[in-house]
Design a protein around this motif. Structure first.
Motif, short mmCIF file in Angstrom:
data_model
loop_
_atom_site.label_atom_id
_atom_site.label_comp_id
_atom_site.label_asym_id
_atom_site.label_seq_id
_atom_site.Cartn_x
_atom_site.Cartn_y
_atom_site.Cartn_z
N LEU A 13 0.92 -1.02 -0.06
CA LEU A 13 0.07 0.03 0.11
C LEU A 13 1.13 1.23 -0.08
O LEU A 13 1.88 1.28 0.45
N THR A 14 0.57 2.38 -0.79
CA THR A 14 1.05 3.49 -0.70
C THR A 14 1.11 4.04 0.84
O THR A 14 0.02 3.87 1.61
N GLU A 15 1.92 4.86 1.25
CA GLU A 15 1.71 5.76 2.39
C GLU A 15 0.31 6.61 2.62
O GLU A 15 -0.28 6.24 3.67
N LEU A 16 -0.26 7.02 1.34
CA LEU A 16 -1.46 7.61 1.53
C LEU A 16 -2.61 6.59 1.92
O LEU A 16 -3.52 6.95 2.55
N GLU A 17 -2.62 5.46 1.06
CA GLU A 17 -3.49 4.38 1.12
C GLU A 17 -3.66 3.92 2.51
O GLU A 17 -4.59 3.82 3.35
N ARG A 18 -2.38 3.72 3.29
CA ARG A 18 -1.98 3.22 4.42
C ARG A 18 -2.84 4.10 5.57
O ARG A 18 -3.51 3.93 6.46
N ARG A 19 -2.60 5.55 5.31
CA ARG A 19 -2.92 6.71 6.33
C ARG A 19 -4.37 6.51 6.09
O ARG A 19 -5.23 6.94 7.13
N CYS A 20 -5.26 6.75 4.99
CA CYS A 20 -6.54 6.64 4.90
C CYS A 20 -7.19 5.63 5.71
O CYS A 20 -8.25 5.76 6.25
N LEU A 21 -6.71 4.60 5.30
CA LEU A 21 -7.42 3.15 5.95
C LEU A 21 -6.95 3.03 7.21
O LEU A 21 -7.97 2.79 8.25
N PHE A 22 -6.02 3.63 7.88
CA PHE A 22 -5.86 3.80 9.34
C PHE A 22 -6.97 4.73 9.99
O PHE A 22 -7.29 4.37 10.92
N ASN A 59 -15.24 -3.65 0.34
CA ASN A 59 -15.47 -2.14 1.14
C ASN A 59 -14.38 -1.83 1.62
O ASN A 59 -13.45 -2.57 2.15
N VAL A 60 -14.56 -0.53 2.20
CA VAL A 60 -13.49 -0.10 3.34
C VAL A 60 -13.29 -1.01 4.52
O VAL A 60 -12.27 -1.39 4.90
N THR A 61 -14.52 -1.44 4.98
CA THR A 61 -14.66 -2.32 6.41
C THR A 61 -13.97 -3.61 5.71
O THR A 61 -12.78 -4.05 6.72
N GLY A 62 -13.99 -4.36 4.84
CA GLY A 62 -13.30 -5.51 4.47
C GLY A 62 -11.69 -5.28 3.93
O GLY A 62 -10.77 -6.06 4.63
#
Length: 73
Positions: A13-22, A59-62
């Motif tokens: 995951l990119t840093e941005l993807e990881r941050r948004c998921l976090f 989805n986001v939860t998954g």
């Protein structure tokens, strides 16, 4: 799409993807993520969609659940 039981490496995951998921994992809505990160809504949506796709989630939860299981968050 890979299953949880296969031996393939976890997706990167990119840093941005990881941050948004976090942030999503901690209850933030996309609107709150925009305010907290100063990103635009389309950029947050793109990061979330990228993470969902890379994690093979629906989805986001998954995506959050899979990321946690893979120790990505």
């Amino acid at each position: 799409m890979s299953s949880e039981n296969d031996l393939s490496p976890p997706p990167e995951l990119t840093e941005l993807e990881r941050r948004c998921l976090f942030l999503a994992a901690h209850g933030r809505t996309p609107s709150e993520i925009v305010l907290e990160t100063d990103l635009t809504m389309p950029r947050v949506a793109e990061a979330m969609r990228g993470a969902i796709d890379k994690l093979g989630a629906r989805n986001v939860t998954g995506a959050v659940t899979r990321a946690v299981r893979l120790n990505l968050l």
